[in-house]
Design an enzyme around this catalytic site. Structure first.
Site, PDB file in Angstrom:
ATOM      1  N   CYS A  40       0.834  -1.206   0.000  1.00 35.32           N
ATOM      2  CA  CYS A  40       0.000   0.000   0.000  1.00 35.32           C
ATOM      3  C   CYS A  40       0.865   1.250   0.000  1.00 35.32           C
ATOM      4  O   CYS A  40       1.421   1.632   1.035  1.00 35.32           O
ATOM      5  CB  CYS A  40      -0.926  -0.018   1.219  1.00 35.32           C
ATOM      6  N   CYS A  86      -0.307   4.101   2.252  1.00 34.22           N
ATOM      7  CA  CYS A  86      -0.038   3.882   3.674  1.00 34.22           C
ATOM      8  C   CYS A  86       1.445   4.089   3.994  1.00 34.22           C
ATOM      9  O   CYS A  86       1.786   4.701   4.996  1.00 34.22           O
ATOM     10  CB  CYS A  86      -0.396   2.448   4.086  1.00 34.22           C
ATOM     11  N   ASP A  87       2.323   3.562   3.163  1.00 36.33           N
ATOM     12  CA  ASP A  87       3.733   3.454   3.555  1.00 36.33           C
ATOM     13  C   ASP A  87       4.692   4.358   2.786  1.00 36.33           C
ATOM     14  O   ASP A  87       5.848   4.489   3.180  1.00 36.33           O
ATOM     15  CB  ASP A  87       4.191   1.988   3.404  1.00 36.33           C
TER      16      ASP A  87
END
Ligand code: NAP
Length: 331
Positions: A156, A159-160
């Site tokens: 993701c 997200c990261d």
């Protein structure tokens, strides 16, 4: 609903939320799945005073349980660890009076009401269902992928991505997700290598062009990831050209695998309508093709796939269920 009286719940001495009854098998609402969508649906459903059961499956907490820092869930100024977030949401859900059983659903029958939901040891019934079983990212199946999951291997970018500032990264895949993630990652990375197994991309023209026009993106077509290596974290990826067998090693800080997702819908194949990729098709609001059966989160949403959007869908599904049950009672 907003309380305009200004009184807190304590001041009004509102009755505490009902404690769940241990032996119960008949519920107003059963929620299948316990990620952000399932738990949030549970909070709203129990708060609307519906007897609510959550069958959490074998990985309570969903994908976030495998995540480290979550920086984009509102309310946590310094971020929060994925498992901690899910434990907090679970406790909040239980405090509202929803019952949570950590058991796996093995079969369902949505052909007639009350709907039936079976685990290996029990048969449950409910007047409404919310499916929140999520989706799992497809894996490459490499040893290094498992070893470095959360240590440089991610599924993701949203997200990261911000954890990989000024590093070289690999994105695997040739679809819209891979193009989108690679383009997004160029905001942080010094360079992004897109590795795709064919010489033709699957992504739509506009998404391809966006990645092709980005000077930080380099394409490696007809290449497959053969190894992901490192020590504490990912340091190197070995690519192999599947035409010439030529190998190339890239020094990178991270690998973003964007080769598609598989919705967890096997159980529902002959029960509700699924699209060609196995995602649940929604009709009116969050209702599935079966009246009284609703869905929330990644199990129907292949576009956003965020904890906060899944939680939002959980809220929507519970409100739709509340309306459905109220209308049913009035008939
Ligand atoms: P996808 O379209 O299924 O593409 C998956 C990609 O991964 C393909 O290029 C595929 O290669 C490759 N792949 C699959 N298994 C692999 C393996 N084991 N090893 C190496 N490569 C592998 O998935 P997606 O990109 O996640 O998109 C899913 C859906 O969401 C699509 O309908 C897409 O249009 C949509 N989406 C839209 C947007 C947008 O509009 N902004 C953004 C993201 C996603 P092959 O091409 O060789 O099969």
């Amino acid at each position: 609903m907003y309380d305009t009286s200004g009184a807190t719940l304590l001041e009004k001495k509102e009755k505490p939320y009902k404690k769940p009854d241990e032996k119960k098998t008949k519920y107003d609402v059963i929620i299948i799945g316990a990620g952000p969508a399932g738990y949030t649906a549970g909070i709203y459903s129990a708060r609307a005073r519906h007897d609510t059961l959550i069958l959490s499956g074998i990985l309570p907490g969903g994908l976030l349980v495998n995540t480290t820092d979550v920086e984009n869930y509102p309310g946590f100024e310094q971020g929060i660890m994925g498992p901690d977030l899910m434990i907090a949401i679970r406790k909040q859900t239980e405090r509202m009076g929803a019952k949570i059983i950590d058991d796996e659903v093995v079969n369902v029958d949505f052909k007639r009401t009350p709907f039936k939901v079976l685990t290996a040891s029990e048969e449950y019934e409910a007047n409404a269902i919310i499916i929140a079983t999520g989706a799992n990212p497809r894996k490459l199946g490499l040893e290094g992928e498992q070893t470095y999951a959360g240590k440089g291997v991610s599924y993701c970018a949203t997200c990261d991505g911000p954890f990989f500032r000024n590093q070289e990264l690999v994105v695997v895949g040739g679809g819209d997700s891979a193009m989108e993630e690679a383009t997004f990652l160029t905001k942080f990375a010094s360079k992004v290598h897109i590795v795709h197994r064919r010489n033709e991309l699957r992504a739509s023209k506009v998404m391809q062009e966006r990645a092709l026009d980005n000077p930080k993106v380099q394409f490696h077509l007809n290449f497959e990831v053969e190894e992901i290596n490192g020590s504490e974290k990912v340091q190197e990826v070995v690519l192999k050209n599947n035409q010439s067998n030529e190998k190339t090693a890239l020094e990178v800080g991270g690998v973003f695998v964007a080769i598609g997702h598989e919705p967890s819908t096997k159980l529902f194949e002959n029960q509700v309508e699924l699209d060609g990729e196995g995602y649940i098709v929604l009709g009116k609001n969050t209702e599935t093709s079966v009246s009284g059966v609703f869905a929330a989160g990644d199990v129907h949403d292949h576009r956003y796939r965020q904890a906060v959007t899944a939680a939002g869908y959980g809220c929507m599904a519970a409100i739709d269920v509340d309306n459905y049950l109220t209308e049913k009672k009035q008939k």
